[in-house]
Scaffold this active site. Structure first.
Site, PDB file in Angstrom:
ATOM      1  CG  LEU A  17      -1.862  -0.767   1.434  1.00  0.00           C
ATOM      2  CD1 LEU A  17      -2.843  -0.961   2.465  1.00  0.00           C
ATOM      3  CD2 LEU A  17      -2.688  -1.095   0.103  1.00  0.00           C
ATOM      4  CG  ASP A  36       9.593   0.293   4.294  1.00  0.00           C
ATOM      5  OD1 ASP A  36       8.308  -0.726   3.608  1.00  0.00           O
ATOM      6  OD2 ASP A  36      10.296  -0.829   4.955  1.00  0.00           O
ATOM      7  CB  CYS A  84       1.266   2.227   4.785  1.00  0.00           C
ATOM      8  SG  CYS A  84       0.070   3.202   3.490  1.00  0.00           S
ATOM      9  CE1 TYR A 159      -2.846  -5.595  10.767  1.00  0.00           C
ATOM     10  CE2 TYR A 159      -5.279  -6.354  10.857  1.00  0.00           C
ATOM     11  CZ  TYR A 159      -4.118  -6.071  10.206  1.00  0.00           C
ATOM     12  OH  TYR A 159      -4.065  -4.869   9.254  1.00  0.00           O
ATOM     13  CE  LYS A 163      -3.148  -1.927  10.700  1.00  0.00           C
ATOM     14  NZ  LYS A 163      -2.360  -1.161  10.006  1.00  0.00           N
ATOM     15  CG  PHE A 192      -6.243  -4.416  -0.077  1.00  0.00           C
ATOM     16  CD1 PHE A 192      -6.222  -3.540  -1.253  1.00  0.00           C
ATOM     17  CD2 PHE A 192      -7.284  -4.028   0.394  1.00  0.00           C
ATOM     18  CE1 PHE A 192      -6.976  -2.076  -1.264  1.00  0.00           C
ATOM     19  CE2 PHE A 192      -8.630  -3.286  -0.107  1.00  0.00           C
ATOM     20  CZ  PHE A 192      -8.080  -1.876  -0.856  1.00  0.00           C
TER      21      PHE A 192
END
Length: 253
Positions: A17, A36, A84, A159, A163, A192
């Site tokens: 993403l 990153d 992201c 997770y 989120k 995705f």
């Protein structure tokens, strides 16, 4: 906000993403710094887009501060941040071998939630000192939540919690920064085509995609990036978490 000539920072910019978002922002004329943990991957995308690729551990204050400073030196203070960067870890709270590893849970929270907050605080601090653009805007922050924030599956406790934290962070941040003209939104993607997903066998990917009502396939990173650009462009989008999931609702397992 029009992105032409605007400095932008994208975390997780070396793949998935983040890479798609960096490409889309660059194509629209933004000056993009891709952050990153994998510096080589970030630099590869940056070379492709004419941007800047930097190593950054989003969960570490000093690492993020250094990356933000280097990006500002090259492009000026950023008005756009897209979070992201993230990791996934699957484990039951109590499995066959006993309670889940607490350090593993904490790491997911540290990267996904605290990492997003870390970059938000740093980029917003810089944007607050900038002159407002047309319409009074100074900046836009877009973070990445997940449908797991609402329908976390068994084994997704860490997770889903991380989120859900992104969801909970969005509105108070938007309210705090509203007087200065900095908007804050989040996107909650469904299934995705990310590096994690692409590591699964093709038949598994096809099966997961078929579970999406419409379109019956996995989402494409470019579709996430298009929504990022739409959020940046539309000044009335603020304090909102937008699901991008093809009407998918995850089952318990």
């Amino acid at each position: 906000m029009k992105v032409q000539g605007i400095a932008a920072i994208v975390t997780g910019g070396g793949s998935g993403l983040g890479a798609a978002t960096g490409r889309a922002l660059a194509a629209a004329g933004a000056k993009v710094a891709l952050l990153d943990l994998n510096e080589e991957a970030a630099r590869a995308v940056a070379q492709e887009t004419g941007g800047l690729g930097l190593a950054c551990d989003v969960a570490d204050a000093r690492s993020a501060e250094a990356a933000i400073a280097r990006a500002a030196a090259a492009h000026g203070p950023a008005r756009i941040l897209v979070n992201c960067a993230g990791i996934v870890s699957g484990a039951r709270i109590v499995g066959r071998s006993g309670p889940a590893d607490l350090d593993a849970f904490a790491k997911v929270i540290q990267v996904n939630l605290i990492g997003s907050f870390n970059l938000m605080r740093l980029v917003a601090a810089g944007a607050l000192g900038l002159d407002p653009l047309e319409g009074g805007e100074r900046g836009v922050v877009v973070s990445t939540a997940s449908v797991a924030a609402y329908e976390g599956q068994i084994g997704q406790a860490a997770y889903a919690s991380s989120k859900a934290g992104i969801v909970g962070l969005t509105l108070p941040a938007a309210r705090e920064f509203a007087p200065a003209g900095i908007r804050v939104c989040a996107i909650a993607p469904g299934l995705f085509e990310t590096p994690m997903m692409q590591g699964l066998p093709r038949e598994v990917q096809d099966s997961l995609g078929a579970a999406v009502p419409f379109p019956p396939r996995l989402g494409r990173p470019e579709e996430y990036a298009r929504l990022v650009l739409a959020i940046i462009d539309n000044p009335m989008l603020n304090g909102e978490v937008i699901r991008l999931d093809g009407a998918l609702r995850m089952q318990a397992r």
